[in-house]
Design a protein around this motif. Structure first.
Motif, PDB file in Angstrom:
ATOM      1  N   LEU A  21       0.820  -1.211   0.000  1.00 28.45           N
ATOM      2  CA  LEU A  21       0.000   0.000   0.000  1.00 28.45           C
ATOM      3  C   LEU A  21       0.858   1.266   0.000  1.00 28.45           C
ATOM      4  O   LEU A  21       0.431   2.301  -0.510  1.00 28.45           O
ATOM      5  CB  LEU A  21      -0.968   0.005   1.185  1.00 28.45           C
ATOM      6  CG  LEU A  21      -2.115  -0.994   1.096  1.00 28.45           C
ATOM      7  CD1 LEU A  21      -3.017  -0.875   2.313  1.00 28.45           C
ATOM      8  CD2 LEU A  21      -2.900  -0.847  -0.191  1.00 28.45           C
ATOM      9  N   ASN A  22       2.063   1.191   0.547  1.00 30.96           N
ATOM     10  CA  ASN A  22       2.954   2.354   0.487  1.00 30.96           C
ATOM     11  C   ASN A  22       3.266   2.728  -0.963  1.00 30.96           C
ATOM     12  O   ASN A  22       3.282   3.903  -1.318  1.00 30.96           O
ATOM     13  CB  ASN A  22       4.247   2.102   1.259  1.00 30.96           C
ATOM     14  CG  ASN A  22       4.043   2.231   2.743  1.00 30.96           C
ATOM     15  OD1 ASN A  22       3.501   3.210   3.225  1.00 30.96           O
ATOM     16  ND2 ASN A  22       4.456   1.213   3.477  1.00 30.96           N
TER      17      ASN A  22
ATOM     18  N   VAL B 292      -2.391   4.360   5.527  1.00 31.25           N
ATOM     19  CA  VAL B 292      -1.817   3.013   5.512  1.00 31.25           C
ATOM     20  C   VAL B 292      -1.389   2.457   6.869  1.00 31.25           C
ATOM     21  O   VAL B 292      -1.273   1.237   7.015  1.00 31.25           O
ATOM     22  CB  VAL B 292      -0.603   2.941   4.539  1.00 31.25           C
ATOM     23  CG1 VAL B 292      -1.053   3.178   3.111  1.00 31.25           C
ATOM     24  CG2 VAL B 292       0.500   3.900   4.928  1.00 31.25           C
TER      25      VAL B 292
END
Length: 157
Positions: free
Chosen positions: A16-17, A47
């Motif tokens: 997700l980063n 996140v």
């Protein structure tokens, strides 16, 4: 393009980063910010500890066993925050996979899931110059607020 949409697995959450960074709108001719920008608290809200809070949901688009896009929601105090019962969207695709309809399908899948789970609306924030504004409007999002640079939009489910 033969891709599939599926839920994000717990052991994939760190990706997700990457998609948080890809979600940063960069106008034509502007330089991309450094990757480290995602460490800022106002971006980490998207996140940090994802998957541990009620309302954290993520779908990814996978092409040839590679995650090429992600859409995720969480109830958070972010740029698109409207209230504490409304999930806020984040979505992005790797550059080379944009404009194939993948983002639209990710959004549709998430909106369907949110409705299934009983949510009444969802929100997002988008830069006014971002071409995705048209997609959001086609999906039923309406502008409810704006500032000089961005719109706050909601979709009633």
């Amino acid at each position: 393009m033969d891709y599939k949409i599926r839920e994000l697995k717990q052991n994939e959450i760190s990706i997700l980063n990457t998609f948080l960074y890809e979600a940063i709108f960069i106008p034509d001719g502007a330089d991309a910010p450094p990757y480290e920008i995602i460490k800022q608290p106002e971006l980490q809200v998207y996140v940090t500890d994802f998957g541990r809070k009620k309302g954290d949901i993520c779908y990814v688009a996978e092409y040839k066993e590679k995650i090429v896009g992600a859409v995720w929601v969480r109830i958070m105090d972010d740029y698109g925050h409207v209230d504490d019962e409304t999930p806020s969207f984040a979505i992005s695709l790797l550059k080379e996979y944009r404009n194939y309809g993948i983002g639209t399908e990710l959004m549709k899948r998430m909106l369907l899931e949110l409705k299934k789970q009983g949510y009444k609306k969802a929100s997002l924030s988008v830069q006014k110059r971002n071409y995705a504004v048209r997609m959001y409007k086609k999906l039923g999002f309406e502008i409810i607020d704006e500032n000089d640079e961005e719109y706050i939009m909601i979709c009633r489910l």
